[in-house]
Motif scaffolding. Structure first.
Motif, short mmCIF file in Angstrom:
data_model
loop_
_atom_site.label_atom_id
_atom_site.label_comp_id
_atom_site.label_asym_id
_atom_site.label_seq_id
_atom_site.Cartn_x
_atom_site.Cartn_y
_atom_site.Cartn_z
N ASP A 155 -99.03 23.21 31.54
CA ASP A 155 -97.85 24.12 31.76
C ASP A 155 -97.29 23.71 33.30
O ASP A 155 -96.09 23.68 33.21
CB ASP A 155 -98.28 25.54 31.47
CG ASP A 155 -97.24 26.67 31.88
OD1 ASP A 155 -96.15 26.53 30.96
OD2 ASP A 155 -97.52 27.30 32.67
N LEU A 156 -98.04 23.73 34.11
CA LEU A 156 -97.60 23.38 35.41
C LEU A 156 -96.83 22.18 35.49
O LEU A 156 -95.74 22.02 36.21
CB LEU A 156 -98.40 23.82 36.64
CG LEU A 156 -97.90 23.66 37.83
CD1 LEU A 156 -96.86 24.80 38.23
CD2 LEU A 156 -99.20 24.06 38.94
N ALA B 144 -92.88 21.98 36.59
CA ALA B 144 -92.44 21.30 37.73
C ALA B 144 -91.41 20.17 37.18
O ALA B 144 -90.55 19.84 38.25
CB ALA B 144 -93.84 20.68 38.44
N SER B 145 -91.48 19.80 36.03
CA SER B 145 -90.54 18.76 35.76
C SER B 145 -89.22 19.42 35.35
O SER B 145 -88.09 18.60 35.49
CB SER B 145 -91.13 18.08 34.49
OG SER B 145 -92.30 17.50 34.85
N VAL B 146 -89.31 20.37 34.89
CA VAL B 146 -87.79 20.85 34.18
C VAL B 146 -87.30 21.78 35.33
O VAL B 146 -86.07 22.33 35.07
CB VAL B 146 -88.06 21.80 32.85
CG1 VAL B 146 -88.69 20.63 32.01
CG2 VAL B 146 -88.95 23.05 32.92
N ASP B 147 -87.98 22.49 36.47
CA ASP B 147 -87.21 23.36 37.20
C ASP B 147 -87.70 22.80 38.68
O ASP B 147 -88.89 22.82 39.17
CB ASP B 147 -88.11 24.79 37.09
CG ASP B 147 -87.45 25.87 37.97
OD1 ASP B 147 -86.79 25.62 38.91
OD2 ASP B 147 -87.40 27.18 37.50
N LEU C 88 -94.49 23.72 44.72
CA LEU C 88 -95.58 22.80 44.78
C LEU C 88 -95.85 21.77 45.96
O LEU C 88 -96.79 21.96 46.37
CB LEU C 88 -95.33 22.21 43.32
CG LEU C 88 -96.50 21.25 43.11
CD1 LEU C 88 -97.83 22.42 42.30
CD2 LEU C 88 -96.37 20.43 41.71
N CYS C 89 -94.65 21.25 46.24
CA CYS C 89 -94.94 20.47 47.54
C CYS C 89 -95.08 21.31 48.92
O CYS C 89 -95.97 20.75 49.65
CB CYS C 89 -93.64 19.66 47.64
SG CYS C 89 -93.09 18.38 46.47
N GLU D 16 -102.75 19.33 37.24
CA GLU D 16 -103.63 18.97 36.07
C GLU D 16 -103.23 18.05 35.05
O GLU D 16 -103.09 18.25 33.81
CB GLU D 16 -104.14 20.48 35.54
CG GLU D 16 -104.86 21.43 36.13
CD GLU D 16 -105.50 22.57 35.56
OE1 GLU D 16 -104.89 23.03 34.64
OE2 GLU D 16 -106.35 23.24 35.85
N TYR D 17 -102.72 17.05 35.63
CA TYR D 17 -102.08 15.86 34.88
C TYR D 17 -102.66 14.49 35.21
O TYR D 17 -102.45 13.83 35.88
CB TYR D 17 -100.58 15.92 35.05
CG TYR D 17 -99.57 14.81 34.33
CD1 TYR D 17 -99.73 15.08 33.24
CD2 TYR D 17 -99.09 13.78 35.01
CE1 TYR D 17 -98.69 14.20 32.33
CE2 TYR D 17 -98.39 12.84 34.40
CZ TYR D 17 -98.07 13.09 32.89
OH TYR D 17 -97.21 12.22 32.15
N PRO D 18 -104.01 14.32 34.68
CA PRO D 18 -104.78 13.33 35.07
C PRO D 18 -104.09 12.00 34.40
O PRO D 18 -104.16 10.64 35.25
CB PRO D 18 -105.79 13.17 34.43
CG PRO D 18 -105.89 14.45 33.35
CD PRO D 18 -104.74 15.02 33.56
N ASP D 19 -103.74 11.95 33.21
CA ASP D 19 -103.00 10.83 32.61
C ASP D 19 -101.75 10.76 31.97
O ASP D 19 -101.34 11.87 31.52
CB ASP D 19 -103.95 10.48 31.20
CG ASP D 19 -105.37 10.17 31.65
OD1 ASP D 19 -105.77 9.06 32.20
OD2 ASP D 19 -106.36 11.11 31.49
N GLY D 20 -100.88 9.61 32.21
CA GLY D 20 -99.50 9.63 31.57
C GLY D 20 -98.44 9.25 32.78
O GLY D 20 -98.75 8.89 33.99
#
Length: 325
Positions: free
Chosen positions: A97-98, A102-105, A112-113, A250-254
């Motif tokens: 979700d985060l 962070a991608s769309v807003d 976050l930064c 929490e985005y380890p792959d992609g």
């Protein structure tokens, strides 16, 4: 065994994804509200629905056992649907979700930064009301007014001083589905784009392009040159920043695509991110320069397979974007 990829969006920036998927043995389903979208001609199937309607997409494709992955190659607009559909279909590559927010807003990414202590610049966000005017007046001008949720430079308005804020808000908010804006201090320096493939929480591959943009009022990308000449210490810091962000979201792959500015002060400032591949022919640019097939790697990640990444010595390459008044 038939293996089908659902591709959210059929804009011109996605055409090469349909073509590459076919050469890799996948069938493709193009989801787009427009039957005239360029990707429709290159897909095996077409579902005429908005990429903002994941429940309707799932209902239309109910009972399909051949769907192995979902891609959103050319725009952030479909990322909420990608997150929903990958969970609904229990696919291997989930979008947390985060990472999606962070991608769309853009305001979520700025927060976050700041939370991670990354080099930053002042920005305020919210609906275009008196409160946002009041907070924006405290920024250093010139400033940029942006919709929090658009991409491709749509709705970006330069604002020379506080007196121009209200007119800039009116122009920019027309491009925001959510009706929210971010006002940020304008960074001077070298404009960069960063294409990344994450694997198990580490940067498995990244390429940095030098980006040329048109002067105000439009800020449209006109070229990318790769490899960008980054000082080695800045490149090391970039990798650290990317891994810190991906751990937090929490985005380890992609795949990831980011805009950044190498400031005149020597600092590297991340501007915005998308948990997807970049547009503007960036995948072809990276392959030409490094021999790394970002599209094939992204598809492998989406279906839960190991991507092939074997970069060679870079061969300087440029993509030029043609435009008209």
């Amino acid at each position: 065994v038939v293996r089908t990829l659902v591709v959210l969006g059929g804009a011109d920036g996605s055409v090469s994804v349909y073509q590459r998927a076919r050469t890799l043995g996948y069938r493709t389903i193009c989801v787009d509200i427009r039957p005239t979208a360029p990707g429709v001609l290159h897909a095996d199937e077409f579902v005429q629905l908005s990429v903002r309607a994941p429940e309707r997409i799932a209902s239309t494709l109910a009972g399909r056992e051949d769907i192995v992955g979902v891609l959103c190659p050319a725009s952030d607009v479909g990322l909420p649907a990608l997150a929903w559909l990958t969970r609904h279909w229990n696919l291997p590559a989930l979008l947390p979700d985060l990472a999606m927010r962070a991608s769309v807003d853009k305001s979520v990414f700025r927060e976050l930064c700041a939370e991670l202590g990354l080099p930053g610049y002042r920005a305020v966000s919210g609906p275009p009301d008196d409160d946002l005017v009041k907070r924006a007046r405290e920024l250093r001008f010139p400033a940029l007014v942006k919709p929090v949720d658009s991409s491709g430079s749509r709705g970006v308005v330069a604002c020379a001083g506080p007196g121009s804020l209200r007119s800039a808000f009116a122009e920019s908010v027309a491009f925001s589905p959510e009706g929210k804006l971010v006002v940020e201090e304008y960074l001077t320096g070298a404009h960069l784009t960063v294409e990344v493939l994450m694997r198990r929480g580490r940067v498995a591959f990244h390429a940095v392009t030098e980006r040329t943009i048109t002067p105000p009022p439009y800020f449209v990308t006109t070229s990318h040159l790769v490899p960008a000449e980054l000082p080695s210490d800045v490149d090391v810091e970039l990798v650290r920043m990317l891994e810190a962000i991906c751990e937090r979201i929490e985005y380890p792959d992609g795949p990831l695509t980011l805009d950044a500015v190498l400031g005149r002060d020597g600092g590297l400032y991340l501007v915005e991110m998308g948990a997807r591949m970049g547009g503007n022919g960036l995948a072809e640019l990276v392959e030409s320069c490094y021999g790394v097939d970002i599209m094939a790697a992204t598809m492998a990640t989406a279906v839960g397979e190991e991507p092939v990444l074997a970069p060679r010595e870079p061969m300087p390459t440029m993509v030029q974007v043609f435009g008209a008044d």
